[in-house]
Design a protein around this motif. Structure first.
Motif, PDB file in Angstrom:
ATOM      1  N   PRO B 393      -9.544  -2.231   8.202  1.00 20.72           N
ATOM      2  CA  PRO B 393      -8.710  -1.027   8.109  1.00 20.72           C
ATOM      3  C   PRO B 393      -7.224  -1.296   8.340  1.00 20.72           C
ATOM      4  N   ILE B 394      -6.911  -2.277   9.199  1.00 19.19           N
ATOM      5  CA  ILE B 394      -5.489  -2.559   9.456  1.00 19.19           C
ATOM      6  C   ILE B 394      -4.813  -3.073   8.188  1.00 19.19           C
ATOM      7  N   ASN B 395      -5.446  -4.055   7.541  1.00 17.42           N
ATOM      8  CA  ASN B 395      -4.850  -4.578   6.309  1.00 17.42           C
ATOM      9  C   ASN B 395      -4.758  -3.501   5.243  1.00 17.42           C
ATOM     10  N   PHE B 396      -5.775  -2.670   5.185  1.00 14.97           N
ATOM     11  CA  PHE B 396      -5.780  -1.588   4.207  1.00 14.97           C
ATOM     12  C   PHE B 396      -4.617  -0.643   4.481  1.00 14.97           C
ATOM     13  N   PHE B 397      -4.451  -0.284   5.751  1.00 14.05           N
ATOM     14  CA  PHE B 397      -3.361   0.610   6.127  1.00 14.05           C
ATOM     15  C   PHE B 397      -2.009  -0.020   5.816  1.00 14.05           C
ATOM     16  N   GLU B 398      -1.863  -1.292   6.189  1.00 14.93           N
ATOM     17  CA  GLU B 398      -0.579  -1.966   5.963  1.00 14.93           C
ATOM     18  C   GLU B 398      -0.226  -2.003   4.484  1.00 14.93           C
ATOM     19  N   ASN B 399      -1.224  -2.344   3.670  1.00 17.16           N
ATOM     20  CA  ASN B 399      -0.948  -2.435   2.237  1.00 17.16           C
ATOM     21  C   ASN B 399      -0.648  -1.069   1.630  1.00 17.16           C
ATOM     22  N   SER B 400      -1.352  -0.026   2.083  1.00 18.89           N
ATOM     23  CA  SER B 400      -1.078   1.309   1.552  1.00 18.89           C
ATOM     24  C   SER B 400       0.304   1.778   1.989  1.00 18.89           C
ATOM     25  N   PHE B 401       0.616   1.522   3.257  1.00 23.00           N
ATOM     26  CA  PHE B 401       1.918   1.932   3.774  1.00 23.00           C
ATOM     27  C   PHE B 401       3.032   1.214   3.015  1.00 23.00           C
ATOM     28  N   ASP B 402       2.802  -0.056   2.741  1.00 20.46           N
ATOM     29  CA  ASP B 402       3.775  -0.845   2.002  1.00 20.46           C
ATOM     30  C   ASP B 402       3.988  -0.265   0.599  1.00 20.46           C
TER      31      ASP B 402
END
Lengths: 331, 555
Positions: B393-402
């Motif tokens: 979920p962290i990577n998913f969040f980071e990529n979406s936020f990016d």
């Protein structure tokens, strides 16, 4: 709430603060590659950041996606390079220096990965042993019953060796070979390559199979020299298909943020300086054939290498792992 | 309860609490989501017989560890509490010492000690003039049995600690009656003490079993195929999410059983504690003759093998290999370990206080309560599995936020959490949050809510209530849990190994890397440091127990 923004701002700046750097995901242990990276840092002023992982780099890159900080993947074993390529995690590099320094058969045909060193999977046998050994096949010979030690059969180095045997001997032969090998084992597969030599030194077993440079490293280690001194090294299958070789290599990550620095590091590693550091410090066989071998391994002389394309051998890995599981070699 | 009881809800406080418990619950929810959404037709490369091996190994591991920790923990706790024999005061606290050893360190220490070329076997060979492996039988430590023994040796103190606390609190009257009726010590143990202490023992047992399910270092090192090891291999090693998730869903059966066992144990202890009489000093049996010697030896065994032997051997290794161990890498690893664990402990304790207060003073809706309950489950889930639940979920969040930032502001935010030590702190938070929140909650329970209500109704502000009545009571719990979390972070291996950023090694990863490369000498100094830090909680617990005992002796 201000506090939250402060932390967020800090994280944001923190992640972008270092500019002149190159990020390496490494399967190689830190103490093995540190001398190379130190030299590169000194020469170029580019900071090399490493994170070492024994497993899971493919998964990590996949999860991180296009924002992955990784520039280079530093790895041993052809299987892993193959995995990276098949998972579309790499990009091609067109560098004259790399193409000049590294022979064709040690780099990917699409320029996705490059071999940097090669290593022989050699047989080590106790100097006290009454038997002689010439080929990998002999490890399964009944004269070595209760005298063989190996590391986990599912370790990439073993899988690589068994894949090569599967290619040369065929799947059915491999199955009966592994069955016999298992019955020769004195203990269930465990430890790393060094541990096998230690086991021979202490008299637990007589014969094992390891990567050649471990023996060289041990000969130059105060504590482990006596282990290494207790064995003879044999380059197997000299009259048949040659000794199984594997490589350590480097590849450029698909989304490398510091592409220019990364290619500089790759070129450095293939250059005469990088290659001789590798061969003197780690006792591996340089891919750049103009480089002298380390003092230790030069004494072992020349030998016939298995010239089969490594990507060919790697294609047998899946079936080999399945066979290892089915025969329950590790338990 | 009427509305006046609650504090006026501070909106920052609420939003931060909700956000924090959402974050902590996220990895756990993400694992469950994965279980739910993973597809069918999974066993392509991974057939049932392999699953059976994992399942069988885990089952026997838990069975073996469970049996041994009960045997060692309950018996020593009863002897130390209910009988007099030589050095009993010394055993009271020293039996906790093995807790200082993480199981992966005790495992590698014994591996080196009991190796064919190690001191024990070398001595045996020269003494009996055996010349080779075939001349004698020596059990192989790198096996399921070996893993069971290693883990039991360092995990029995959980049972010991809780059983002893329960024995200390048992009803003196009942014990006196049983003694007056002429029952033997053995009879009153089975008829009086044991039934009373059962919930505490179950609690200790469930904690010990959770630890052994969590263990990653030992099983990886011994090549014992447990579920945790299998999931790690499939998820991290071969990227086979589908099979790994299947295996994880099987493992969650174990996790839930242990989790509910632990909850049940806790709930029952609370009921019992309120009815137990704490009137006079416990009547002790004084042992004579051979009996006292046997009890002395029985108590010495776990201390000897669980602490003294490995500790002395580590000490010896660290001195012999001091030049290999004391390097600049060691110093930077030590520095990293300290500041990471310190920072984590502070953050985890703050979040712990916030969660407990939210539950006590703010009217929470069902969803938030659910999140808080889920967020307290982290300690029951093996770290290696949790790490995967965090990174996805962290990577998913980071990529979406990016993506969002790129579109809106043209900014490249990248992976701003996962490349930093904050992801490690987050991992520790998920895993260890229960330590401060559990400690603080139980000490807060000593103040009845009516005190809050009364003080509020006579016009104290909510802050004053906290400062005047609550803080003095939770201060002790706060300090204790800070130290416990600190030490747990120092010892933690799988999360650290999987989530650490560039150029970042801690003591535990250093020890693991060297030990897995058969370089025990290099690993020993780091291991010794971890063990020495691990002694801190032993001291704390000794103090806590002696405090609770002095309660009886002064009354």
């Amino acid at each position: 709430m201000k506090f939250f923004f402060l932390i967020f701002g800090f994280l944001f700046v923190y992640s972008n603060i270092f500019a002149n750097e190159v990020n390496v995901y490494s399967y190689r242990k830190p103490h093995l590659v540190a001398p190379l990276f130190n030299k590169f840092e000194k020469d170029t002023g580019i900071k090399v950041n490493t994170v070492f992982a024994e497993k899971g780099i493919v998964q990590r890159l996949k999860n991180e996606g296009k924002n992955s900080p990784a520039d280079l993947i530093f790895t041993v074993d052809i299987g892993r390079l193959d995995d990276l390529k098949n998972n579309d995690l790499l990009q091609a590099v067109n560098s004259n220096a790399l193409n000049k320094n590294i022979p064709d058969f040690l780099r990917d045909k699409d320029s996705m990965w490059f071999g940097l060193t090669s290593r022989a999977r050699v047989i080590v046998i106790s100097k006290k042993s009454k038997h002689t050994i010439k080929n990998y096949e002999d490890l399964a010979d009944s004269k070595f019953k209760g005298k063989v030690c190996i590391r986990s059969a599912k370790h990439p180095y073993m899988v690589g060796l068994f894949s090569s045997l599967s290619f040369h001997l065929g799947e059915d032969q491999l199955k009966s070979y592994l069955t016999d090998l298992k019955s020769n084992l004195v203990r269930k597969p465990q430890g790393n390559d060094r541990a096998q030599v230690k086991a021979i030194y202490s008299g637990l077993c007589e014969v094992s199979v390891i990567n050649h440079y471990y023996l060289a490293l041990m000969l130059n280690d105060k504590v482990q020299k006596k282990w290494a001194d207790s064995v003879n090294v044999i380059f197997p299958n000299q009259s048949t298909f040659g000794t199984h070789m594997n490589i350590s290599g480097v590849a450029l990550a698909k989304n490398a943020p510091n592409k220019k620095n990364a290619i500089m590091l790759m070129e450095f590693l293939s250059s005469p300086i990088g290659q001789s550091l590798y061969s003197t410090a780690n006792n591996e066989y340089p891919v750049n054939s103009k480089i002298d071998l380390s003092d230790t391994i030069v004494t072992w002389g020349n030998f016939i290498k298995d010239q089969t394309a490594l990507s060919k051998i790697a294609s047998f890995r899946k079936t080999v792992i399945k066979i290892i599981d089915d025969l329950n070699i590790n338990n | 309860m009427n509305k006046a009881f609650y504090l006026e809800p501070n909106k920052y406080f609420i939003s931060i609490t909700v956000f924090a418990s959402f974050l902590v619950a996220l990895p756990i929810l993400s694992i469950f989501m994965n279980l739910y959404t993973s597809g069918q037709g999974l066993f392509n490369f991974f057939d049932l017989s392999t699953i059976k091996i994992y399942l069988k190994t885990t089952f026997f591991l838990l069975l073996g560890v469970g049996f041994l920790v009960l045997l060692l923990g309950v018996s020593t706790a009863w002897f130390v509490t209910m009988t007099n024999f030589p050095f009993v005061k010394f055993f009271e606290w020293s039996l906790l010492l093995p807790l200082a050893f993480p199981s992966y360190i005790v495992a590698f220490t014994y591996t080196d000690l009991l190796d064919y070329s190690g001191p024990i076997q070398t001595f045996l060979r020269s003494y009996f003039e055996w010349s080779s492996y075939n001349d004698y039988y020596f059990p192989n430590l790198r096996s399921l049995g070996g893993a069971i023994i290693m883990m039991s040796l360092v995990l029995y103190p959980y049972v010991y600690l809780l059983a002893r606390t329960a024995f200390l609190e048992q009803s003196v009257n009942t014990l006196e009656i049983s003694k007056n009726l002429g029952k033997s010590p053995m009879q009153s143990f089975f008829d009086v003490s044991l039934p009373f202490a059962r919930p505490a023992i179950v609690l200790g047992l469930s904690l010990a079993l959770m630890e052994s399910l969590n263990d990653f270092g030992t099983v990886e090192f011994f090549a014992v195929p447990t579920l945790t090891q299998g999931i790690y291999d499939l998820w991290i090693g071969s990227g086979d999410y589908a099979s790994g998730t299947r295996l994880a869903s099987i493992m969650f059966i174990f996790v839930f059983i242990l989790y509910f066992m632990e909850r049940a144990g806790r709930a029952k202890i609370e009921i019992y504690q309120t009815v137990s009489s704490r009137l006079s000093k416990l009547p002790k049996y004084t042992l004579e003759g051979w009996k006292k010697n046997i009890v002395f030896i029985l108590c010495l065994i776990p201390l000897f093998f669980g602490f003294l032997i490995p500790f002395i051997f580590l000490l010896y290794l660290s001195f012999t290999y001091f030049d290999y161990g004391y390097t600049s890498n060691f110093i930077s690893a030590m520095f990293n370990t300290f500041y990471l664990s310190f920072l984590s402990a502070i953050i985890i304790c703050i979040v712990g206080v916030m969660v407990v207060y939210s539950k006590r003073v703010i009217r929470l809706n069902k969803i938030v309560r659910f999140l808080i309950n889920i967020s307290s489950m982290g300690y029951a889930i093996p770290g290696a599995v949790l790490a995967v639940g965090i990174i996805i979920p962290i990577n998913f969040f980071e990529n979406s936020f990016d993506n969002l930032m790129q579109k809106v502001l043209g900014l490249n935010t990248g992976l701003f959490v996962s490349g930093t030590i904050f992801i490690l702190i987050f991992g520790y938070l998920v895993r260890f949050l229960i330590i401060p929140s559990g400690q603080i909650e139980s000490s807060l329970k000593k103040i009845p809510p009516t005190v809050d209500m009364f003080s509020r109704s006579v016009g104290y502000s909510s802050f004053t209530v906290m400062k005047k009545f609550h803080f003095p009571l939770i201060k002790g719990a706060l300090i204790t849990s800070f130290l416990l979390v600190f030490v747990d972070c120092v010892k933690e291996l799988p999360i650290t190994l999987l989530l650490r950023p560039f150029n970042f090694e801690t003591l535990s990863t250093n020890v693991y890397l060297f030990a897995s490369d058969e370089m025990y000498g290099h690993a020993s100094l780091g291991a010794l440091t971890i063990v020495l830090i691990g002694i801190i909680p032993v001291i704390i617990m000794t103090k806590l127990i002696s405090k609770s005992r002095s309660k009886y002796e002064h009354s």
